[in-house]
Design a protein around this motif. Sequence first.
Motif, short mmCIF file in Angstrom:
data_model
loop_
_atom_site.label_atom_id
_atom_site.label_comp_id
_atom_site.label_asym_id
_atom_site.label_seq_id
_atom_site.Cartn_x
_atom_site.Cartn_y
_atom_site.Cartn_z
N LYS A 34 0.86 -1.19 -0.14
CA LYS A 34 -0.24 0.10 -0.09
C LYS A 34 0.81 1.18 -0.12
O LYS A 34 1.77 1.42 0.81
CB LYS A 34 -0.78 0.01 1.21
CG LYS A 34 -1.93 -0.96 1.35
CD LYS A 34 -2.70 -0.83 2.33
CE LYS A 34 -3.86 -2.16 2.24
NZ LYS A 34 -4.71 -2.00 3.58
N SER A 36 -0.09 4.17 0.77
CA SER A 36 -0.28 5.27 1.93
C SER A 36 0.55 4.67 2.96
O SER A 36 0.98 5.59 3.80
CB SER A 36 -1.52 5.12 2.18
OG SER A 36 -2.05 3.74 2.40
N GLN A 39 4.36 6.12 2.89
CA GLN A 39 4.82 7.42 3.17
C GLN A 39 4.97 7.71 4.97
O GLN A 39 5.77 8.25 5.61
CB GLN A 39 3.58 8.53 2.65
CG GLN A 39 4.01 9.82 3.34
CD GLN A 39 2.87 11.08 2.89
OE1 GLN A 39 2.66 10.75 1.72
NE2 GLN A 39 2.17 11.79 3.81
#
Length: 191
Positions: A34, A36, A39
């Motif tokens: 993923k 996300s 980050q």
Amino acid sequence: MKKLFMLCFCVGLLCAMQTAVVAQIKYKVLATKKTSTMQKELNEMADQGYRFQGVSGGETSFGGSEVVSIMQKEPDQKGTYKYILLATSRTGTMQKELQEAGDNGYEYRGQVVFKTFMGGEEVVTILEKDPNAPFVKYEYKLFATKKTGTMDKELNEAGDAGYSYVGVTVGKTAMGGNELVVITRKKFRSM
């Protein structure tokens, strides 16, 4: 006494040199399915003194596609970096998000095409900011085309306007064809 002092000085100097050689560079490999999550992990490692070095994406031994980033920590590294990861299958969205990051002083560090868990592809771009460095605003221009001849013309026009190349990827578009994506930038102003 003078010889003893000189001998102690030389031994101390050798010990100091040995210590400098022993100081090691540390690495951390981050891998996730993923974007996300990547980050969040980049910023967690940055808080521990690591700095982003590179990114790749593809099939790993764990089965499935992953984004893989390498973080590095040097013994004398100072500062805590901040990271933004942009991921989209639409180049117009990437251009807008790149510029927002550039307006906030984030500098391009890498990009990769990543296969999502839903079977599509995204261009993933990682940007970095050093909060302790003087603020520099960047202006980004993203070019996307299916024809390399078109890209050549567009890049030369961008170069004439002062833009420098920072990265390139080739991947499938949302419509299924292959697309060449090139990112350029120039310093807009310092504050």
